[in-house]
Design an enzyme around this catalytic site. Structure first.
Site, mmCIF file in Angstrom:
data_model
loop_
_atom_site.group_PDB
_atom_site.id
_atom_site.type_symbol
_atom_site.label_atom_id
_atom_site.label_comp_id
_atom_site.label_asym_id
_atom_site.label_seq_id
_atom_site.Cartn_x
_atom_site.Cartn_y
_atom_site.Cartn_z
ATOM 1 N N GLU A 31 -20.667 -10.757 -15.709
ATOM 2 C CA GLU A 31 -20.212 -11.875 -15.109
ATOM 3 C C GLU A 31 -21.125 -12.582 -14.548
ATOM 4 O OE1 GLU A 31 -17.302 -12.866 -14.888
ATOM 5 O OE2 GLU A 31 -16.172 -11.085 -15.969
ATOM 6 N N CYS A 90 -20.663 -16.297 -6.670
ATOM 7 C CA CYS A 90 -20.640 -17.066 -7.803
ATOM 8 C C CYS A 90 -19.562 -18.038 -8.080
ATOM 9 C CB CYS A 90 -20.839 -16.123 -9.225
ATOM 10 S SG CYS A 90 -19.543 -14.628 -8.832
HETATM 11 C C1 SIN Z 1 -18.175 -13.546 -6.161
HETATM 12 O O1 SIN Z 1 -18.100 -14.931 -5.906
HETATM 13 O O2 SIN Z 1 -19.234 -13.240 -6.585
HETATM 14 C C2 SIN Z 1 -17.014 -12.710 -5.905
HETATM 15 C C3 SIN Z 1 -15.641 -13.473 -5.629
HETATM 16 C C4 SIN Z 1 -15.314 -13.939 -4.321
HETATM 17 O O3 SIN Z 1 -14.920 -13.114 -3.432
HETATM 18 O O4 SIN Z 1 -15.453 -15.059 -4.206
#
Ligand code: SIN
Length: 456
Positions: free
Chosen positions: A230, A264
């Site tokens: 990811e 992310c």
């Molecule tokens: C992430 O953005 O890495 C995790 C997902 C989120 O809770 O926004």
């Protein structure tokens, strides 16, 4: 032997955790131990593995408040967001404790007479996990919980700025779960590479930047090992002319600045359909200016610090390289010890602008104007990333078109790009992901292998 040290991003002289970096021998011993332990763990009835995960969740829940405080201190996450991360992690463990009892295969019409034909899912073995600092509890949990539920063992290598939270997570796992199925290894690139290269490691799950994710995938791929990566995002929130503007402005402001944009899934581009233009930009700038920037431990804080000085320099350098007009923010916050940046909105004039094409990982968004819905869609699909997009509209037909045409792994209608439902697949497309999605039932694609069984 080098020590890995984490520090409080709001008070950088304060050390939070210290631990020796793992050696190549540590990695080897952990991987061999995990391989032995995994065989016994996989042979347990699925329900017993589920009960063990439930006990692990109960054990962590007893230290929920202090874990949230540690997340806040170690990675600078505002305390409300840190508490929500702990709750989410407990929910994930309890969810997979139940998921273990779902069907683990399928039956098919046999090719011959009275025969039986079926397929069953089996564990993969020992999984290497390389996790980031931005969700120091939730991301390890959403990898470790399904891996264990499906009968695998785990080598966890957290990012160094988050070793304190990882130590607490691993200590609770080691106290509650059978010996050897969860190992914590700390260090930097050499430790990650030793895990990827170890012959007892059968698969590697990674979350982090696209550049590192691709190198993980190619290194693991060279010895035929599966990866789930990811990676980055440069996520768009599209504001169509018929939407609820107040709701869109508050939601997008939170998606730009939640955990200071170090998600992310953060919104980095705001694409506004004509003729909303300046009116919506003003509304969004007002919302951003109203957020309190400061100590993440204080309950009223909306935006905390960036993780370290290098991160702040890189965010400010990206804003300086943009050829756009800064509407609000764009500077470091004076008078505070940590690595703070004012929430920033930049009106960009070119789709090649650095704030449009590169992941910035700070509380910064580019405003891009679209003359039509078609242009808004094309702009949202611009660039190499494809993690998540949100669309604000009251028009069902438009929402359905965007769902079908956006080249991303997740589309949110009238809600923030940030946040994830742990029981739904999570992941991106294009430069944002490689390999099967995480979370929900999708997790079994990576953490199990299918075996076809024929009885005649
Ligand atoms: C992430 O953005 O890495 C995790 C997902 C989120 O809770 O926004």
């Amino acid at each position: 032997m080098t020590d890995i040290v984490s520090r409080n991003p709001a008070h950088p002289l304060v050390e939070i955790a210290r631990r020796p970096a793992s050696s190549a021998k540590d990695v080897d011993e952990a991987a061999r131990h995990a391989a032995d332990a995994q065989r016994a763990w996989a042979r347990l009835p699925a329900g017993e593995r589920g009960q063990a995960l439930m006990a692990f969740a109960d054990r962590l829940s007893r230290e929920a408040d202090s874990l949230a405080a540690l997340i806040c201190e170690e990675v600078g996450k505002p305390i409300g967001e840190a508490r929500a991360e702990v709750t989410r992690s407990l929910d994930i463990l309890r969810y997979y404790a139940g998921v273990v009892l779902l069907p683990d295969g399928e039956t098919l019409p046999a090719g011959t007479g009275r025969g039986w034909l079926m397929s069953r899912r089996y564990p993969v073995g020992v999984i290497g996990m390389i996790t980031p600092w931005n969700f120091p509890l939730a991301i390890p949990t959403w990898k470790v919980a399904p891996a264990l539920a499906y009968g695998n063992a785990v080598l966890l290598k957290p990012a160094s700025p988050a070793i304190g939270v990882a130590q607490r997570f691993a200590a609770a796992a080691q106290e509650i779960l059978p010996d050897g199925i969860v190992h914590l290894l700390t260090g930097d690139r050499d430790v990650a590479e030793a895990i990827i290269d170890h012959p007892s490691v059968s698969a590697v799950s990674f979350t982090g930047s696209t550049a590192v994710g691709r190198s993980v995938a190619s290194r693991a791929g060279a010895r035929g090992v599966a990866t789930q990566c990811e990676m980055g995002g440069q996520n768009a929130s599209v504001v169509l002319r018929d939407c609820d503007l107040e709701h869109a402005a508050s939601t997008i402001a939170a998606a730009i600045t939640g955990y200071a944009g170090q998600k992310c899934t953060a919104t980095s581009r705001v694409i506004i359909e004509d003729p909303l233009g300046d009116a919506f930009v003003d509304l969004l700038a007002d919302r951003l200016q109203a957020l309190k920037v400061g100590d993440p431990a204080l309950p009223g804080t909306g935006v905390g610090p960036l993780i370290d000085a290098t991160a702040r320099e890189s965010v400010l350098a990206a804003v300086a390289r943009s050829s756009g007009r800064t509407i609000t923010g764009g500077t470091a916050v004076d008078g505070l010890e940590g690595f703070y940046v004012h929430p920033t909105l930049v009106d960009v004039r070119s789709s090649r602008d650095v704030l449009v094409e590169q992941e910035v990982f700070g509380p910064v968004a580019a405003v891009v104007r679209a003359r039509s819905r078609e242009e808004a869609l094309a702009l949202a699909n611009h660039g190499s990333y494809g993690l998540v997009a949100s669309v604000f509209t009251a028009d069902l037909e438009a929402a359905m078109t965007f769902c079908d045409e956006l080249q991303v792994g997740m589309v949110k209608i009238n809600s923030a790009t940030t946040g994830a439902d742990f029981h739904a697949p999570f992941g991106g497309s294009r430069a944002s992901a490689f390999g099967p999605h995480e979370q929900g039932l999708a997790a079994r694609e990576f953490f199990t292998q299918t075996r076809t069984l024929t009885f005649t």
